[in-house]
Design an enzyme around this catalytic site. Structure first.
Site, PDB file in Angstrom:
ATOM      1  N   ASN A   1     -23.142   2.668  -2.861  1.00  0.00           N
ATOM      2  CA  ASN A   1     -21.957   2.844  -3.700  1.00  0.00           C
ATOM      3  C   ASN A   1     -22.372   3.548  -4.996  1.00  0.00           C
ATOM      4  O   ASN A   1     -23.217   3.048  -5.742  1.00  0.00           O
ATOM      5  CB  ASN A   1     -21.345   1.461  -3.994  1.00  0.00           C
ATOM      6  CG  ASN A   1     -20.096   1.557  -4.848  1.00  0.00           C
ATOM      7  OD1 ASN A   1     -20.053   2.292  -5.826  1.00  0.00           O
ATOM      8  ND2 ASN A   1     -19.070   0.813  -4.494  1.00  0.00           N
TER       9      ASN A   1
ATOM     10  N   HIS B   1     -20.943   3.833 -10.175  1.00  0.00           N
ATOM     11  CA  HIS B   1     -21.408   3.693 -11.559  1.00  0.00           C
ATOM     12  C   HIS B   1     -22.140   4.916 -12.089  1.00  0.00           C
ATOM     13  O   HIS B   1     -22.409   5.000 -13.287  1.00  0.00           O
ATOM     14  CB  HIS B   1     -22.191   2.396 -11.718  1.00  0.00           C
ATOM     15  CG  HIS B   1     -21.295   1.220 -11.496  1.00  0.00           C
ATOM     16  ND1 HIS B   1     -20.103   1.068 -12.177  1.00  0.00           N
ATOM     17  CD2 HIS B   1     -21.346   0.182 -10.627  1.00  0.00           C
ATOM     18  CE1 HIS B   1     -19.489  -0.020 -11.749  1.00  0.00           C
ATOM     19  NE2 HIS B   1     -20.224  -0.569 -10.805  1.00  0.00           N
TER      20      HIS B   1
ATOM     21  N   HIS C   1     -15.113   4.009  -4.790  1.00  0.00           N
ATOM     22  CA  HIS C   1     -13.857   3.274  -4.993  1.00  0.00           C
ATOM     23  C   HIS C   1     -13.019   4.069  -5.994  1.00  0.00           C
ATOM     24  O   HIS C   1     -13.408   4.206  -7.155  1.00  0.00           O
ATOM     25  CB  HIS C   1     -14.185   1.868  -5.528  1.00  0.00           C
ATOM     26  CG  HIS C   1     -12.988   0.990  -5.726  1.00  0.00           C
ATOM     27  ND1 HIS C   1     -13.102  -0.304  -6.188  1.00  0.00           N
ATOM     28  CD2 HIS C   1     -11.665   1.196  -5.534  1.00  0.00           C
ATOM     29  CE1 HIS C   1     -11.889  -0.848  -6.264  1.00  0.00           C
ATOM     30  NE2 HIS C   1     -11.011   0.051  -5.877  1.00  0.00           N
TER      31      HIS C   1
ATOM     32  N   ARG D   1     -10.244   3.778  -8.151  1.00  0.00           N
ATOM     33  CA  ARG D   1      -9.379   2.724  -8.710  1.00  0.00           C
ATOM     34  C   ARG D   1      -8.087   3.323  -9.262  1.00  0.00           C
ATOM     35  O   ARG D   1      -8.061   4.480  -9.673  1.00  0.00           O
ATOM     36  CB  ARG D   1     -10.121   1.992  -9.833  1.00  0.00           C
ATOM     37  CG  ARG D   1     -11.081   0.930  -9.320  1.00  0.00           C
ATOM     38  CD  ARG D   1     -11.697   0.177 -10.499  1.00  0.00           C
ATOM     39  NE  ARG D   1     -12.356  -1.014 -10.036  1.00  0.00           N
ATOM     40  CZ  ARG D   1     -11.757  -2.218  -9.950  1.00  0.00           C
ATOM     41  NH1 ARG D   1     -10.521  -2.381 -10.358  1.00  0.00           N
ATOM     42  NH2 ARG D   1     -12.424  -3.255  -9.507  1.00  0.00           N
TER      43      ARG D   1
ATOM     44  N   ARG E   1     -11.189   4.470 -13.557  1.00  0.00           N
ATOM     45  CA  ARG E   1     -12.192   4.181 -14.593  1.00  0.00           C
ATOM     46  C   ARG E   1     -13.561   4.769 -14.272  1.00  0.00           C
ATOM     47  O   ARG E   1     -14.372   4.963 -15.156  1.00  0.00           O
ATOM     48  CB  ARG E   1     -12.302   2.682 -14.849  1.00  0.00           C
ATOM     49  CG  ARG E   1     -12.946   1.922 -13.711  1.00  0.00           C
ATOM     50  CD  ARG E   1     -13.149   0.473 -14.067  1.00  0.00           C
ATOM     51  NE  ARG E   1     -11.883  -0.244 -14.128  1.00  0.00           N
ATOM     52  CZ  ARG E   1     -11.773  -1.564 -13.923  1.00  0.00           C
ATOM     53  NH1 ARG E   1     -12.866  -2.283 -13.684  1.00  0.00           N
ATOM     54  NH2 ARG E   1     -10.618  -2.164 -13.967  1.00  0.00           N
TER      55      ARG E   1
ATOM     56  N   GLU F   1     -13.173   3.171  -0.667  1.00  0.00           N
ATOM     57  CA  GLU F   1     -12.543   1.895  -1.053  1.00  0.00           C
ATOM     58  C   GLU F   1     -11.272   2.184  -1.831  1.00  0.00           C
ATOM     59  O   GLU F   1     -11.270   3.033  -2.735  1.00  0.00           O
ATOM     60  CB  GLU F   1     -13.495   1.082  -1.929  1.00  0.00           C
ATOM     61  CG  GLU F   1     -14.715   0.588  -1.190  1.00  0.00           C
ATOM     62  CD  GLU F   1     -15.636  -0.185  -2.121  1.00  0.00           C
ATOM     63  OE1 GLU F   1     -15.294  -0.370  -3.305  1.00  0.00           O
ATOM     64  OE2 GLU F   1     -16.694  -0.594  -1.664  1.00  0.00           O
TER      65      GLU F   1
ATOM     66  N   THR G   1     -14.510  -5.996  -8.382  1.00  0.00           N
ATOM     67  CA  THR G   1     -13.656  -6.622  -7.372  1.00  0.00           C
ATOM     68  C   THR G   1     -14.044  -8.093  -7.227  1.00  0.00           C
ATOM     69  O   THR G   1     -15.102  -8.410  -6.699  1.00  0.00           O
ATOM     70  CB  THR G   1     -13.799  -5.878  -6.026  1.00  0.00           C
ATOM     71  OG1 THR G   1     -13.720  -4.474  -6.299  1.00  0.00           O
ATOM     72  CG2 THR G   1     -12.702  -6.261  -5.071  1.00  0.00           C
TER      73      THR G   1
ATOM     74  N   GLU H   1     -15.332  -6.444   5.907  1.00  0.00           N
ATOM     75  CA  GLU H   1     -16.482  -6.513   5.004  1.00  0.00           C
ATOM     76  C   GLU H   1     -16.366  -7.827   4.242  1.00  0.00           C
ATOM     77  O   GLU H   1     -15.355  -8.075   3.586  1.00  0.00           O
ATOM     78  CB  GLU H   1     -16.497  -5.316   4.035  1.00  0.00           C
ATOM     79  CG  GLU H   1     -17.669  -5.389   3.065  1.00  0.00           C
ATOM     80  CD  GLU H   1     -17.936  -4.099   2.311  1.00  0.00           C
ATOM     81  OE1 GLU H   1     -17.697  -3.004   2.865  1.00  0.00           O
ATOM     82  OE2 GLU H   1     -18.396  -4.199   1.160  1.00  0.00           O
TER      83      GLU H   1
ATOM     84  N   HIS I   1     -21.342  -6.859  -2.180  1.00  0.00           N
ATOM     85  CA  HIS I   1     -20.993  -7.279  -3.538  1.00  0.00           C
ATOM     86  C   HIS I   1     -22.114  -8.143  -4.125  1.00  0.00           C
ATOM     87  O   HIS I   1     -22.376  -9.236  -3.635  1.00  0.00           O
ATOM     88  CB  HIS I   1     -19.669  -8.032  -3.649  1.00  0.00           C
ATOM     89  CG  HIS I   1     -19.119  -7.943  -5.045  1.00  0.00           C
ATOM     90  ND1 HIS I   1     -18.212  -6.979  -5.431  1.00  0.00           N
ATOM     91  CD2 HIS I   1     -19.425  -8.643  -6.154  1.00  0.00           C
ATOM     92  CE1 HIS I   1     -17.965  -7.107  -6.717  1.00  0.00           C
ATOM     93  NE2 HIS I   1     -18.689  -8.112  -7.181  1.00  0.00           N
TER      94      HIS I   1
HETATM   95  N1  PXP Z   1     -18.184  -3.609  -1.248  1.00  0.00           N
HETATM   96  C1  PXP Z   1     -16.996  -3.596  -1.878  1.00  0.00           C
HETATM   97  C2  PXP Z   1     -15.752  -3.643  -1.047  1.00  0.00           C
HETATM   98  C3  PXP Z   1     -16.920  -3.505  -3.283  1.00  0.00           C
HETATM   99  O1  PXP Z   1     -15.723  -3.494  -3.897  1.00  0.00           O
HETATM  100  C4  PXP Z   1     -18.120  -3.416  -4.014  1.00  0.00           C
HETATM  101  C5  PXP Z   1     -18.061  -3.314  -5.507  1.00  0.00           C
HETATM  102  O2  PXP Z   1     -17.445  -2.141  -5.880  1.00  0.00           O
HETATM  103  C6  PXP Z   1     -19.330  -3.397  -3.310  1.00  0.00           C
HETATM  104  C7  PXP Z   1     -19.334  -3.521  -1.928  1.00  0.00           C
HETATM  105  C8  PXP Z   1     -20.633  -3.235  -3.992  1.00  0.00           C
HETATM  106  O3  PXP Z   1     -20.872  -4.239  -4.889  1.00  0.00           O
HETATM  107  P1  PXP Z   1     -22.057  -4.088  -5.926  1.00  0.00           P
HETATM  108  O4  PXP Z   1     -21.726  -2.905  -6.787  1.00  0.00           O
HETATM  109  O5  PXP Z   1     -22.036  -5.371  -6.647  1.00  0.00           O
HETATM  110  O6  PXP Z   1     -23.301  -3.848  -5.112  1.00  0.00           O
END
Ligand code: PXP
Length: 248
Positions: A10, A13, A46, A48, A52, A73, A104, A154, A194
């Site tokens: 992901n 960030h 994602h 949003r 953001r 996402e 999330t 998931e 997550h």
């Molecule tokens: N899976 C989903 C559906 C999420 O919303 C997130 C957070 O954006 C993640 C995985 C990844 O989480 P993390 O950034 O804490 O690794």
């Protein structure tokens, strides 16, 4: 059952950091390509409602640039369904979204909303996009996801990762393990994510039905110290080690 566990990276960030100053640096597309080169099996972003981090143009550019699957996402809204249909990602992962949350915070409430979600999300499936629902690891949410036609569930691993007491962590792990077996039995592919870190990934990776982990925040933080390529290969190493230990 194939033993390979995919790693979805992901990159939200990278966009968070870019947006802190405006401008174009650091570039999410470059991060996606670097992740792909470092062995990521997929890229997750994602978009949003408040934009953001990832913005519409990032989603289009990342999907165009990568050769590995894009896991998109999104919240369960008509606006996002319309955008996803034009984006055509490999998969859409439906997540709950609250404007005031930092991340999330929990799984999507599917149970009790099956008819509404089915009607809203059917066009994604008709467009050939795989449908993933980000849910808590609970039997009633899995059965509801099945009713909505999810190809993938998931599981939210936040509570497992945040658990401080050994007993609580074991309880959370058992919950996810049991849920993975049920989803697999119902023919739904199992993913999780997550809050996963080098320390917490192993036990989740060892769950035999697990097919993919999506990891972002920790990898981006580690990348500040070691570079993204090394952070991804280290995570891959912990995933593979847990997997082969569990299989032996
Ligand atoms: N899976 C989903 C559906 C999420 O919303 C997130 C957070 O954006 C993640 C995985 C990844 O989480 P993390 O950034 O804490 O690794």
């Amino acid at each position: 059952m194939s033993n390979y566990l995919r790693l979805g990276v992901n990159i939200d960030h990278v966009a968070t950091l870019r947006n802190a100053r405006g401008g174009a640096h650091p570039d999410p597309v470059s991060a996606a390509l670097l992740a792909q080169q470092a062995g990521a099996d997929g890229i997750t972003i994602h978009l949003r409602e408040d934009r953001r981090h990832i913005k519409d143009a990032d989603a289009l550019a990342v999907n165009e640039a990568i050769d590995i699957p894009l896991n998109f996402e999104m919240a369960a809204t008509q606006e996002m369904v319309n955008f996803a249909k034009s984006l055509q990602p490999h998969a859409c992962c439906i997540v709950p979204e609250k404007r005031e949350e930092v991340t999330t915070e929990g799984g999507l409430a599917v149970a009790g909303h099956e008819a509404k979600l089915s009607a809203l999300l059917a066009p994604l499936k008709e467009a050939g996009i795989r449908l993933s629902l980000f849910i808590e690891a609970s039997e009633h949410e899995i059965r509801a996801a099945k009713e909505v036609g999810a190809d993938i569930v998931e599981f939210h691993t936040g509570r497992y990762c945040d658990a401080e007491a050994q007993e609580e962590r074991a309880h959370e792990l058992a919950r996810i393990t049991k849920a993975a077996a049920l989803a697999h039995e119902l023919g739904i592919e199992v993913h999780a994510g997550h809050g996963l870190t080098y320390d917490t990934v192993g036990a989740i990776a060892a769950i035999p039905e697990m097919k993919e982990l999506n990891i972002g925040h920790f990898l981006m933080g580690a990348a500040l110290f070691t570079g993204l390529g090394e952070a991804i290969s280290t995570m891959r190493h912990y995933m593979d080690a847990a997997r082969s230990q569990a299989g032996s």
